[in-house]
Scaffold this motif. Sequence first.
Motif, PDB file in Angstrom:
ATOM      1  N   PRO A 120      -9.933  -5.523  -1.371  1.00 50.93           N
ATOM      2  CA  PRO A 120      -9.879  -4.420  -0.396  1.00 50.93           C
ATOM      3  C   PRO A 120      -9.182  -3.232  -0.832  1.00 50.93           C
ATOM      4  O   PRO A 120      -8.458  -3.065  -1.984  1.00 50.93           O
ATOM      5  CB  PRO A 120      -8.767  -4.816   0.585  1.00 50.93           C
ATOM      6  CG  PRO A 120      -8.998  -6.666   0.561  1.00 50.93           C
ATOM      7  CD  PRO A 120      -9.339  -6.737  -0.994  1.00 50.93           C
ATOM      8  N   GLY A 121      -9.909  -1.866  -0.580  1.00 48.53           N
ATOM      9  CA  GLY A 121      -9.678  -0.514  -1.081  1.00 48.53           C
ATOM     10  C   GLY A 121     -10.308  -0.338  -2.445  1.00 48.53           C
ATOM     11  O   GLY A 121     -10.259   0.794  -2.990  1.00 48.53           O
ATOM     12  N   GLU A 122     -11.397  -1.314  -2.932  1.00 50.31           N
ATOM     13  CA  GLU A 122     -12.037  -1.037  -4.095  1.00 50.31           C
ATOM     14  C   GLU A 122     -13.452  -0.631  -3.979  1.00 50.31           C
ATOM     15  O   GLU A 122     -14.033  -0.841  -2.690  1.00 50.31           O
ATOM     16  CB  GLU A 122     -11.860  -2.053  -5.152  1.00 50.31           C
ATOM     17  CG  GLU A 122     -10.398  -2.317  -5.688  1.00 50.31           C
ATOM     18  CD  GLU A 122     -10.324  -3.467  -6.631  1.00 50.31           C
ATOM     19  OE1 GLU A 122     -11.248  -3.857  -6.986  1.00 50.31           O
ATOM     20  OE2 GLU A 122      -9.356  -3.733  -7.138  1.00 50.31           O
ATOM     21  N   SER A 123     -14.219  -0.123  -4.653  1.00 52.92           N
ATOM     22  CA  SER A 123     -15.360   0.544  -4.593  1.00 52.92           C
ATOM     23  C   SER A 123     -16.426  -0.658  -4.773  1.00 52.92           C
ATOM     24  O   SER A 123     -17.578  -0.674  -4.242  1.00 52.92           O
ATOM     25  CB  SER A 123     -15.710   1.911  -5.151  1.00 52.92           C
ATOM     26  OG  SER A 123     -15.557   1.579  -6.571  1.00 52.92           O
ATOM     27  N   ALA A 124     -16.260  -1.387  -6.104  1.00 58.29           N
ATOM     28  CA  ALA A 124     -17.210  -2.398  -6.383  1.00 58.29           C
ATOM     29  C   ALA A 124     -16.403  -3.348  -7.236  1.00 58.29           C
ATOM     30  O   ALA A 124     -15.363  -3.299  -7.392  1.00 58.29           O
ATOM     31  CB  ALA A 124     -18.118  -1.445  -7.452  1.00 58.29           C
ATOM     32  N   ILE A 125     -17.232  -4.514  -7.153  1.00 60.56           N
ATOM     33  CA  ILE A 125     -17.061  -5.521  -8.046  1.00 60.56           C
ATOM     34  C   ILE A 125     -18.226  -6.269  -8.810  1.00 60.56           C
ATOM     35  O   ILE A 125     -19.238  -6.340  -8.048  1.00 60.56           O
ATOM     36  CB  ILE A 125     -16.271  -6.764  -6.981  1.00 60.56           C
ATOM     37  CG1 ILE A 125     -15.820  -8.244  -7.786  1.00 60.56           C
ATOM     38  CG2 ILE A 125     -17.108  -7.038  -5.963  1.00 60.56           C
ATOM     39  CD1 ILE A 125     -14.921  -8.795  -6.942  1.00 60.56           C
ATOM     40  N   LEU A 126     -18.005  -6.605  -9.860  1.00 56.92           N
ATOM     41  CA  LEU A 126     -19.031  -6.976 -10.716  1.00 56.92           C
ATOM     42  C   LEU A 126     -18.694  -8.590 -10.962  1.00 56.92           C
ATOM     43  O   LEU A 126     -17.861  -9.044 -11.283  1.00 56.92           O
ATOM     44  CB  LEU A 126     -19.163  -6.289 -12.026  1.00 56.92           C
ATOM     45  CG  LEU A 126     -20.167  -6.980 -13.159  1.00 56.92           C
ATOM     46  CD1 LEU A 126     -21.732  -6.450 -12.595  1.00 56.92           C
ATOM     47  CD2 LEU A 126     -19.991  -6.523 -14.285  1.00 56.92           C
ATOM     48  N   ALA A 127     -19.921  -9.441 -10.618  1.00 54.78           N
ATOM     49  CA  ALA A 127     -19.658 -10.690 -10.995  1.00 54.78           C
ATOM     50  C   ALA A 127     -20.425 -11.236 -12.279  1.00 54.78           C
ATOM     51  O   ALA A 127     -21.854 -10.737 -12.086  1.00 54.78           O
ATOM     52  CB  ALA A 127     -20.386 -11.595  -9.577  1.00 54.78           C
ATOM     53  N   VAL A 128     -20.018 -11.839 -13.042  1.00 54.47           N
ATOM     54  CA  VAL A 128     -20.508 -12.039 -14.267  1.00 54.47           C
ATOM     55  C   VAL A 128     -20.963 -13.635 -14.368  1.00 54.47           C
ATOM     56  O   VAL A 128     -20.098 -14.837 -14.229  1.00 54.47           O
ATOM     57  CB  VAL A 128     -20.027 -12.075 -15.302  1.00 54.47           C
ATOM     58  CG1 VAL A 128     -20.460 -12.313 -16.865  1.00 54.47           C
ATOM     59  CG2 VAL A 128     -19.166 -10.330 -15.413  1.00 54.47           C
ATOM     60  N   GLY A 129     -22.119 -14.099 -14.459  1.00 54.16           N
ATOM     61  CA  GLY A 129     -22.949 -15.464 -14.488  1.00 54.16           C
ATOM     62  C   GLY A 129     -22.605 -15.878 -15.627  1.00 54.16           C
ATOM     63  O   GLY A 129     -22.145 -15.499 -16.805  1.00 54.16           O
ATOM     64  N   ALA A 130     -22.995 -17.524 -15.654  1.00 51.59           N
ATOM     65  CA  ALA A 130     -22.930 -18.324 -16.913  1.00 51.59           C
ATOM     66  C   ALA A 130     -23.907 -17.503 -18.109  1.00 51.59           C
ATOM     67  O   ALA A 130     -25.217 -17.186 -17.505  1.00 51.59           O
ATOM     68  CB  ALA A 130     -23.231 -19.669 -16.589  1.00 51.59           C
ATOM     69  N   ILE A 131     -23.351 -17.550 -19.373  1.00 49.10           N
ATOM     70  CA  ILE A 131     -24.453 -17.127 -20.446  1.00 49.10           C
ATOM     71  C   ILE A 131     -24.883 -18.476 -21.022  1.00 49.10           C
ATOM     72  O   ILE A 131     -24.414 -19.317 -21.414  1.00 49.10           O
ATOM     73  CB  ILE A 131     -23.523 -16.561 -21.426  1.00 49.10           C
ATOM     74  CG1 ILE A 131     -22.769 -15.128 -20.744  1.00 49.10           C
ATOM     75  CG2 ILE A 131     -24.197 -16.016 -22.603  1.00 49.10           C
ATOM     76  CD1 ILE A 131     -22.188 -14.290 -21.875  1.00 49.10           C
ATOM     77  N   LYS A 132     -26.329 -18.607 -20.702  1.00 48.05           N
ATOM     78  CA  LYS A 132     -27.085 -19.782 -21.047  1.00 48.05           C
ATOM     79  C   LYS A 132     -28.094 -19.477 -22.254  1.00 48.05           C
ATOM     80  O   LYS A 132     -28.742 -18.347 -22.091  1.00 48.05           O
ATOM     81  CB  LYS A 132     -27.658 -20.547 -19.914  1.00 48.05           C
ATOM     82  CG  LYS A 132     -26.662 -20.844 -18.945  1.00 48.05           C
ATOM     83  CD  LYS A 132     -27.299 -21.586 -17.817  1.00 48.05           C
ATOM     84  CE  LYS A 132     -26.233 -22.100 -16.834  1.00 48.05           C
ATOM     85  NZ  LYS A 132     -26.889 -22.529 -15.497  1.00 48.05           N
ATOM     86  N   LEU A 133     -28.485 -20.508 -22.967  1.00 47.20           N
ATOM     87  CA  LEU A 133     -29.676 -20.271 -23.951  1.00 47.20           C
ATOM     88  C   LEU A 133     -31.026 -20.583 -23.165  1.00 47.20           C
ATOM     89  O   LEU A 133     -31.149 -21.770 -22.542  1.00 47.20           O
ATOM     90  CB  LEU A 133     -29.641 -21.260 -25.161  1.00 47.20           C
ATOM     91  CG  LEU A 133     -30.506 -20.871 -26.261  1.00 47.20           C
ATOM     92  CD1 LEU A 133     -30.165 -19.610 -26.991  1.00 47.20           C
ATOM     93  CD2 LEU A 133     -30.338 -22.024 -27.157  1.00 47.20           C
ATOM     94  N   GLN A 134     -31.836 -19.524 -22.932  1.00 49.07           N
ATOM     95  CA  GLN A 134     -33.019 -19.715 -22.121  1.00 49.07           C
ATOM     96  C   GLN A 134     -34.144 -19.109 -22.851  1.00 49.07           C
ATOM     97  O   GLN A 134     -34.059 -18.172 -23.554  1.00 49.07           O
ATOM     98  CB  GLN A 134     -32.836 -18.915 -20.671  1.00 49.07           C
ATOM     99  CG  GLN A 134     -31.768 -19.440 -19.889  1.00 49.07           C
ATOM    100  CD  GLN A 134     -31.487 -18.676 -18.608  1.00 49.07           C
ATOM    101  OE1 GLN A 134     -32.599 -18.214 -18.072  1.00 49.07           O
ATOM    102  NE2 GLN A 134     -30.322 -18.768 -17.952  1.00 49.07           N
ATOM    103  N   PRO A 135     -35.384 -19.636 -22.344  1.00 53.57           N
ATOM    104  CA  PRO A 135     -36.671 -18.748 -22.920  1.00 53.57           C
ATOM    105  C   PRO A 135     -36.728 -17.537 -22.461  1.00 53.57           C
ATOM    106  O   PRO A 135     -36.602 -17.195 -21.121  1.00 53.57           O
ATOM    107  CB  PRO A 135     -37.836 -19.696 -22.312  1.00 53.57           C
ATOM    108  CG  PRO A 135     -37.258 -20.362 -21.374  1.00 53.57           C
ATOM    109  CD  PRO A 135     -35.710 -20.722 -21.536  1.00 53.57           C
ATOM    110  N   TRP A 136     -36.951 -16.480 -23.338  1.00 56.23           N
ATOM    111  CA  TRP A 136     -36.796 -15.017 -23.053  1.00 56.23           C
ATOM    112  C   TRP A 136     -38.250 -14.204 -23.904  1.00 56.23           C
ATOM    113  O   TRP A 136     -38.194 -14.773 -24.988  1.00 56.23           O
ATOM    114  CB  TRP A 136     -35.809 -14.567 -23.333  1.00 56.23           C
ATOM    115  CG  TRP A 136     -35.543 -13.021 -22.631  1.00 56.23           C
ATOM    116  CD1 TRP A 136     -35.574 -11.883 -23.423  1.00 56.23           C
ATOM    117  CD2 TRP A 136     -35.052 -12.865 -21.249  1.00 56.23           C
ATOM    118  NE1 TRP A 136     -35.338 -10.940 -22.504  1.00 56.23           N
ATOM    119  CE2 TRP A 136     -34.985 -11.415 -21.309  1.00 56.23           C
ATOM    120  CE3 TRP A 136     -34.740 -13.527 -20.014  1.00 56.23           C
ATOM    121  CZ2 TRP A 136     -34.501 -10.637 -20.118  1.00 56.23           C
ATOM    122  CZ3 TRP A 136     -34.407 -13.044 -19.309  1.00 56.23           C
ATOM    123  CH2 TRP A 136     -34.233 -11.561 -18.994  1.00 56.23           C
TER     124      TRP A 136
END
Length: 475
Positions: free
Chosen positions: A410-426
């Motif tokens: 409450p009262g803030e403009s934004a919130i950043l959710a950080v997901g799990a860091i995983k080894l993936q094909p890229w």
Amino acid sequence: MTIREFKMPDVGEGLTEAEILKWYVQPGDTVTDGQVVCEVETAKAAVELPIPFDGVVHALLFEEGTTVDVGQVIISVQTEAGAAAEAPVQEAAPAVAAAAPVADQDGLAGRGGRPAAARQPVLVGYGVSTASTKRRPRKAAAGAPAQNGTAPAAPAAPVLPAVPAQPAGERPLAKPPVRKLAKDLGIDLASVVPTGDGGVVTREDVHAAAAAALAPQAVPAEVAVAAPSAAPAVQAAEAPASARETRIPVKGVRKVTAQAMVGSAFTAPHVTEFITLDVTRTMKLVQELKDDPDLAGLRINPLLLIAKAVLVAIRRNPDVNASWDEAAQEIVLKHYVNLGIAAATPRGLIVPNIKDAHAKTLGELSASLSELVATARDGKTSPADMQNGTITITNVGVFGVDTGTPILNPGESAILAVGAIKLQPWVHKGKVKPRQVTTLALSFDHRLIDGELGSRFLADIAAVLEHPRRLITWS
């Protein structure tokens, strides 16, 4: 002899009631000016209350677990004849409201043989809200004073059946969070073998005693960064195996968190955007910084660089750092960043923030994050540490979660959710390779941040984490 009364003080948070969590004294105990007699819990924090005069405890007027209105008498004390009349309710309030956690060498203040005058009020916090709460006391102890304010003529019987009485100088030493844990698990601290320095009962000691008694384990003492929209764990009472339902009163941190999240969700129009990115270079930089002798002793982890990336992105997109003033119908641009870090602790969810994070170097930001985590783990986060945040980071990845749609603090403009860091094909340089990949989710207030600004802000965070050299070139 004279009977003096100590009333539930206003602890300076704008609230009207508090729940008595723990009594540290019993009828017949001698108390001195400044000695902590009980721990109470408001919707904002748990606070230890010192009594402002000397004497012998005459009666405890409410049981543990009772919610008491500010101004109600909670304890009566027999004092020497001729003692001054009862001090105003506000006599103890300034010390409680303004005090930061103060401890002696082993983290405890004077109880159990130490001078009572050395004891300082300790604030331990969880969740904040600008809204006050009000409800009637659920239960009062027998022998409560009449409306004229006089104490009962005869000493009342102790109202603490759950904890056996012990001599005043032989009570076990333990920090308030440990006492609360023991209470939740139904463990008598006097039966626990202490292993801490100076005979202090630790959290591990309580868990060991609970395991020996085949009691259920409580929430682990580790502090994990968690989503503000997640409700705190509930310590459910034991129920018969045949029970089909268990009802749990909604109060304390769960009640305040629910009210804050409902208010935020239905007041600020939320928009959530997602981006999946390759953070392999950032993970390599984390390891390089850990090996840097100039940063020896500092806590270096991915969250540190993510926080720094957010601060860099705010510098490039300053309009995201704002708040909405409904009364004045104005957008308030903040020229400072109080960076919130959502944390799940044994007391429930809290969102302390790093004041003026925008002005800190990487080393200073690391030290602030370490202090924030340590303070939360010890249960000593104060209400002031959780106020006036501007933007929050919540790391749901520590639970193995890929991402989420977080609700704004409450009262803030934004919130950043950080997901799990995983080894993936890229796909990297035209070839599919295993890379460290994560997903970011940014929720923002659409009154303050339109789609273009929100997208640019999230893209800048991702760009810094994909190519962390931009921490230098964009700063």
